[in-house]
Design an enzyme around this catalytic site. Structure first.
Site, PDB file in Angstrom:
ATOM      1  CD  GLU A 164      -2.952  -1.206   2.219  1.00 50.84           C
ATOM      2  OE1 GLU A 164      -4.184  -1.091   2.014  1.00 50.84           O
ATOM      3  OE2 GLU A 164      -2.476  -1.412   3.351  1.00 50.84           O
ATOM      4  CD  GLU A 205      -3.369  -6.205   3.751  1.00 52.20           C
ATOM      5  OE1 GLU A 205      -2.650  -5.195   3.865  1.00 52.20           O
ATOM      6  OE2 GLU A 205      -3.369  -6.943   2.731  1.00 52.20           O
TER       7      GLU A 205
END
Length: 265
Positions: free
Chosen positions: A116, A136
């Site tokens: 990210e 995740e």
């Protein structure tokens, strides 16, 4: 700022000025540069220096020890939570408003929050041995610092969805093939490739670069009519600047332009 000759090797983030470029190195190699709150705060401070120092025009974000970043430090998470900084997101970057170009130079793993951080940068260079992932869901979490927002508009939709829903990895070679990575390099050479890319940016008018980036940010997702309405107040003043006149003269005289006005001055 850390000097190249006297690095502070126990600091969680190292900074080095290379002329008008600020190299920011995540420096927790023992945990693949996982982001805890201390690292997040240090990255935020470095990005603030980049933003406000008028002598700096381009930033490069990279990692020490052969990896970019393994994401949020899960050992610190129960006590610290997600290592965000104010309203600027993970490590002060994923939700930040920036005006200067930032290049990610990726070696090894750029996964979870580390990926990210990469997606929050403007340009990406990567070693051909690097890889990306958003695992995740396998940890009971969600890629909430830009992964689920940015990835589907950077990759073909179904490729992005496979990464987001299955936690699979994407090689640097495939990332380059899909246009996510600007330049591939040999192992250990991603920073060199990023510095070369920074030099190409520095050859251009700093003001024009800055306003161009501002237009891209300000018009994202708008229809054309609205986008032009937002763009024009930003770009019209540029055409009356000394930089615009110098760029035109340099072109006609077949010489490199000399930029005397930098953003913020």
């Amino acid at each position: 700022m850390n000097s190249p000759s006297t690095p502070t090797t126990d600091a969680v983030v190292l900074t080095e000025r290379r002329d008008r470029v600020l190299v920011i190195t995540l420096n927790r190699p023992g945990v693949r540069n996982a982001v805890n709150q201390a690292l997040a705060d240090a990255v935020d401070a470095a990005l603030t220096d980049l933003e406000h120092d008028v002598e700096l025009e381009v930033g490069i974000l990279t990692g020490a020890g052969g990896h970019f970043c393994s994401g949020m430090d899960l050992k610190a998470f129960p006590d610290e939570g997600v290592p965000r900084v104010a309203d600027r997101g993970l490590a002060g970057l994923t939700r930040a408003r920036r005006s200067k170009p930032l290049i990610a130079a990726v070696e090894g793993a750029a996964v979870a929050g580390g990926f990210e951080l990469v997606l929050a940068c403007d340009l990406i260079t990567a070693a051909d041995t690097a890889f990306f992932a958003l695992p995740e869901p396998a940890r009971g979490l969600v890629a909430s610092e830009g992964g689920a927002i940015r990835l589907p508009v950077r990759l073909p939709h179904h490729v992005a969805m496979e990464m987001l829903l299955t936690a699979c990895t994407l090689s640097a070679a495939d990332a380059a093939r899909y246009g996510l990575v600007n330049q591939l390099s040999g192992q250990g050479k991603a920073l060199d490739a990023a510095l070369a890319l920074a030099d190409r940016i520095l050859a251009n008018s700093p003001q024009a670069v800055r306003v161009t980036r501002q237009v891209v940010e300000a018009t994202r997702g708008l229809d054309d009519h609205t986008a032009f309405t937002v763009q024009d107040p930003l770009t019209t003043p540029v055409f009356a600047t000394d930089s615009a006149a110098e760029g035109s003269r340099a072109f006609c005289e077949k010489r490199p332009a000399t930029w005397t006005v930098r953003p913020g001055r």
